[in-house]
Motif scaffolding. Structure first.
Motif, PDB file in Angstrom:
ATOM      1  N   PHE A 165       0.835  -1.194   0.000  1.00  0.00           N
ATOM      2  CA  PHE A 165       0.000   0.000   0.000  1.00  0.00           C
ATOM      3  C   PHE A 165       0.872   1.247   0.000  1.00  0.00           C
ATOM      4  O   PHE A 165       0.623   2.201  -0.747  1.00  0.00           O
ATOM      5  CB  PHE A 165      -0.910  -0.021   1.230  1.00  0.00           C
ATOM      6  CG  PHE A 165      -1.866   1.133   1.314  1.00  0.00           C
ATOM      7  CD1 PHE A 165      -2.975   1.197   0.485  1.00  0.00           C
ATOM      8  CD2 PHE A 165      -1.666   2.167   2.215  1.00  0.00           C
ATOM      9  CE1 PHE A 165      -3.873   2.254   0.553  1.00  0.00           C
ATOM     10  CE2 PHE A 165      -2.551   3.233   2.295  1.00  0.00           C
ATOM     11  CZ  PHE A 165      -3.660   3.273   1.467  1.00  0.00           C
ATOM     12  N   VAL A 166       1.903   1.231   0.822  1.00  0.00           N
ATOM     13  CA  VAL A 166       2.824   2.369   0.892  1.00  0.00           C
ATOM     14  C   VAL A 166       3.600   2.523  -0.409  1.00  0.00           C
ATOM     15  O   VAL A 166       3.695   3.615  -0.979  1.00  0.00           O
ATOM     16  CB  VAL A 166       3.791   2.205   2.081  1.00  0.00           C
ATOM     17  CG1 VAL A 166       4.913   3.237   2.004  1.00  0.00           C
ATOM     18  CG2 VAL A 166       3.047   2.346   3.394  1.00  0.00           C
ATOM     19  N   ALA A 167       4.162   1.409  -0.907  1.00  0.00           N
ATOM     20  CA  ALA A 167       5.025   1.468  -2.090  1.00  0.00           C
ATOM     21  C   ALA A 167       4.253   1.863  -3.348  1.00  0.00           C
ATOM     22  O   ALA A 167       4.734   2.658  -4.157  1.00  0.00           O
ATOM     23  CB  ALA A 167       5.716   0.125  -2.294  1.00  0.00           C
ATOM     24  N   GLN A 168       3.063   1.312  -3.522  1.00  0.00           N
ATOM     25  CA  GLN A 168       2.327   1.522  -4.770  1.00  0.00           C
ATOM     26  C   GLN A 168       1.445   2.762  -4.754  1.00  0.00           C
ATOM     27  O   GLN A 168       1.195   3.350  -5.812  1.00  0.00           O
ATOM     28  CB  GLN A 168       1.463   0.292  -5.081  1.00  0.00           C
ATOM     29  CG  GLN A 168       2.268  -0.968  -5.348  1.00  0.00           C
ATOM     30  CD  GLN A 168       1.387  -2.150  -5.693  1.00  0.00           C
ATOM     31  OE1 GLN A 168       0.354  -2.017  -6.342  1.00  0.00           O
ATOM     32  NE2 GLN A 168       1.782  -3.331  -5.258  1.00  0.00           N
ATOM     33  N   LEU A 169       0.963   3.150  -3.589  1.00  0.00           N
ATOM     34  CA  LEU A 169       0.006   4.250  -3.535  1.00  0.00           C
ATOM     35  C   LEU A 169       0.536   5.489  -2.814  1.00  0.00           C
ATOM     36  O   LEU A 169       0.413   6.598  -3.324  1.00  0.00           O
ATOM     37  CB  LEU A 169      -1.282   3.780  -2.852  1.00  0.00           C
ATOM     38  CG  LEU A 169      -2.083   2.729  -3.628  1.00  0.00           C
ATOM     39  CD1 LEU A 169      -3.168   2.145  -2.754  1.00  0.00           C
ATOM     40  CD2 LEU A 169      -2.689   3.341  -4.881  1.00  0.00           C
ATOM     41  N   LEU A 170       1.113   5.301  -1.636  1.00  0.00           N
ATOM     42  CA  LEU A 170       1.506   6.467  -0.848  1.00  0.00           C
ATOM     43  C   LEU A 170       2.808   7.101  -1.308  1.00  0.00           C
ATOM     44  O   LEU A 170       2.889   8.325  -1.467  1.00  0.00           O
ATOM     45  CB  LEU A 170       1.607   6.080   0.630  1.00  0.00           C
ATOM     46  CG  LEU A 170       0.302   5.649   1.297  1.00  0.00           C
ATOM     47  CD1 LEU A 170       0.527   5.431   2.791  1.00  0.00           C
ATOM     48  CD2 LEU A 170      -0.798   6.672   1.074  1.00  0.00           C
ATOM     49  N   GLU A 171       3.831   6.303  -1.510  1.00  0.00           N
ATOM     50  CA  GLU A 171       5.135   6.874  -1.852  1.00  0.00           C
ATOM     51  C   GLU A 171       5.114   7.698  -3.141  1.00  0.00           C
ATOM     52  O   GLU A 171       5.713   8.777  -3.189  1.00  0.00           O
ATOM     53  CB  GLU A 171       6.201   5.779  -1.932  1.00  0.00           C
ATOM     54  CG  GLU A 171       6.720   5.333  -0.579  1.00  0.00           C
ATOM     55  CD  GLU A 171       7.367   6.455   0.225  1.00  0.00           C
ATOM     56  OE1 GLU A 171       7.858   7.437  -0.373  1.00  0.00           O
ATOM     57  OE2 GLU A 171       7.369   6.357   1.460  1.00  0.00           O
ATOM     58  N   PRO A 172       4.454   7.237  -4.207  1.00  0.00           N
ATOM     59  CA  PRO A 172       4.394   8.087  -5.409  1.00  0.00           C
ATOM     60  C   PRO A 172       3.745   9.438  -5.136  1.00  0.00           C
ATOM     61  O   PRO A 172       4.159  10.457  -5.695  1.00  0.00           O
ATOM     62  CB  PRO A 172       3.555   7.253  -6.387  1.00  0.00           C
ATOM     63  CG  PRO A 172       3.782   5.839  -5.951  1.00  0.00           C
ATOM     64  CD  PRO A 172       3.851   5.905  -4.454  1.00  0.00           C
ATOM     65  N   GLN A 173       2.738   9.464  -4.245  1.00  0.00           N
ATOM     66  CA  GLN A 173       2.094  10.728  -3.912  1.00  0.00           C
ATOM     67  C   GLN A 173       3.017  11.603  -3.067  1.00  0.00           C
ATOM     68  O   GLN A 173       3.100  12.817  -3.281  1.00  0.00           O
ATOM     69  CB  GLN A 173       0.796  10.456  -3.154  1.00  0.00           C
ATOM     70  CG  GLN A 173      -0.254   9.727  -3.987  1.00  0.00           C
ATOM     71  CD  GLN A 173      -1.491   9.361  -3.188  1.00  0.00           C
ATOM     72  OE1 GLN A 173      -1.680   9.824  -2.067  1.00  0.00           O
ATOM     73  NE2 GLN A 173      -2.322   8.525  -3.756  1.00  0.00           N
ATOM     74  N   LEU A 174       3.715  10.990  -2.128  1.00  0.00           N
ATOM     75  CA  LEU A 174       4.630  11.760  -1.280  1.00  0.00           C
ATOM     76  C   LEU A 174       5.787  12.331  -2.097  1.00  0.00           C
ATOM     77  O   LEU A 174       6.290  13.414  -1.803  1.00  0.00           O
ATOM     78  CB  LEU A 174       5.168  10.879  -0.152  1.00  0.00           C
ATOM     79  CG  LEU A 174       4.129  10.386   0.858  1.00  0.00           C
ATOM     80  CD1 LEU A 174       4.780   9.507   1.906  1.00  0.00           C
ATOM     81  CD2 LEU A 174       3.415  11.560   1.517  1.00  0.00           C
ATOM     82  N   GLN A 175       6.197  11.604  -3.132  1.00  0.00           N
ATOM     83  CA  GLN A 175       7.286  12.091  -3.974  1.00  0.00           C
ATOM     84  C   GLN A 175       6.911  13.400  -4.665  1.00  0.00           C
ATOM     85  O   GLN A 175       7.784  14.240  -4.934  1.00  0.00           O
ATOM     86  CB  GLN A 175       7.655  11.035  -5.016  1.00  0.00           C
ATOM     87  CG  GLN A 175       8.870  11.383  -5.860  1.00  0.00           C
ATOM     88  CD  GLN A 175      10.124  11.594  -5.026  1.00  0.00           C
ATOM     89  OE1 GLN A 175      10.399  10.823  -4.113  1.00  0.00           O
ATOM     90  NE2 GLN A 175      10.896  12.632  -5.339  1.00  0.00           N
ATOM     91  N   LEU A 176       5.633  13.615  -4.916  1.00  0.00           N
ATOM     92  CA  LEU A 176       5.189  14.866  -5.531  1.00  0.00           C
ATOM     93  C   LEU A 176       5.482  16.048  -4.602  1.00  0.00           C
ATOM     94  O   LEU A 176       5.885  17.121  -5.054  1.00  0.00           O
ATOM     95  CB  LEU A 176       3.689  14.802  -5.836  1.00  0.00           C
ATOM     96  CG  LEU A 176       3.241  13.703  -6.791  1.00  0.00           C
ATOM     97  CD1 LEU A 176       1.721  13.723  -6.942  1.00  0.00           C
ATOM     98  CD2 LEU A 176       3.905  13.850  -8.152  1.00  0.00           C
ATOM     99  N   TYR A 177       5.279  15.838  -3.300  1.00  0.00           N
ATOM    100  CA  TYR A 177       5.599  16.884  -2.329  1.00  0.00           C
ATOM    101  C   TYR A 177       7.111  17.119  -2.267  1.00  0.00           C
ATOM    102  O   TYR A 177       7.565  18.266  -2.168  1.00  0.00           O
ATOM    103  CB  TYR A 177       5.086  16.505  -0.944  1.00  0.00           C
ATOM    104  CG  TYR A 177       3.596  16.563  -0.791  1.00  0.00           C
ATOM    105  CD1 TYR A 177       2.952  17.774  -0.549  1.00  0.00           C
ATOM    106  CD2 TYR A 177       2.815  15.416  -0.878  1.00  0.00           C
ATOM    107  CE1 TYR A 177       1.577  17.844  -0.400  1.00  0.00           C
ATOM    108  CE2 TYR A 177       1.437  15.462  -0.733  1.00  0.00           C
ATOM    109  CZ  TYR A 177       0.821  16.683  -0.490  1.00  0.00           C
ATOM    110  OH  TYR A 177      -0.540  16.741  -0.357  1.00  0.00           O
TER     111      TYR A 177
END
Length: 206
Positions: free
Chosen positions: A134-146
């Motif tokens: 969940f973190v690798a596929q969904l959260l981390e890509p979003q956090l990388q935008l920040y």
């Protein structure tokens, strides 16, 4: 010899229709009964497909749900004309962060997103494998935008060069996630705006 007047069935369209039905069924079920009670059999029955169809494309219900939720997010971004999604850079970091957090707050309150997202996030706490994915596929890509937006702000002098963007983003993202997960307060634009103000300006008198 006369040609057959009937065209052959379009298997690609049929497959896409089945895949979409499976996505919808998985998201609906996890919202209604939760992750533990969601099963491949239940998804197949609701989608109107055979269980073997699901196993041909995915190895587990976690695979189905993660892909379905990612697809839901991508559809929302495309509908908003923001695919591939990125945090806009208007030259005003505070405004950009407030706008994206307001959009995030709206999404977290949208039942279409909230129920499956909450189910996956909650199950990920006790299911280590699902949590990592969940973190690798969904959260981390979003956090990388920040991270990318904060690094751009460092280049323009809006953020100190010694700041670690990956830690800095947690000042406004993590409180929002905690409030949403634990239902400790309302998720409003005023709240997310305040998070940005506190993160960027700190708590000391100015």
């Amino acid at each position: 010899m006369a040609q057959n007047q009937y065209s052959a069935p379009d298997t690609s369209r049929r497959s896409e229709r089945s895949r979409r039905a499976i996505y919808d069924a998985a998201l609906a079920l996890v919202a209604e009964v939760g992750y533990p009670k969601t099963t491949i059999e239940g998804i197949a029955s609701r989608a109107g497909v055979g269980k073997q169809t699901i196993y041909r494309w995915w190895s587990s219900k976690a695979d189905v749900l993660l892909e379905a939720f990612l697809d839901l997010s991508n559809q929302a971004a495309e509908a908003a004309g923001q695919a591939p999604y990125s945090i806009p850079d208007t030259g005003d970091l505070a405004t950009d962060l407030k706008n994206v957090l307001r959009a995030t707050a709206d999404e977290l309150r949208d039942p279409a997103f909230e129920a499956p997202s909450r189910a996956l996030a909650s199950e990920g706490v006790v299911n280590e494998d699902l949590g990592r994915r969940f973190v690798a596929q969904l959260l981390e890509p979003q956090l990388q935008l920040y991270v990318d937006r904060l690094r751009a702000a460092q280049r323009t002098g809006e953020v100190r060069p010694d700041i670690d963007p990956r830690i800095a983003l947690e000042l406004f993202v993590s409180p929002l996630a905690q409030r949403w997960l634990q239902c400790t307060g309302p998720i409003t634009h005023a709240y997310t705006d305040t998070l940005v103000d506190y993160a960027l300006h700190g708590l000391a008198p100015r």
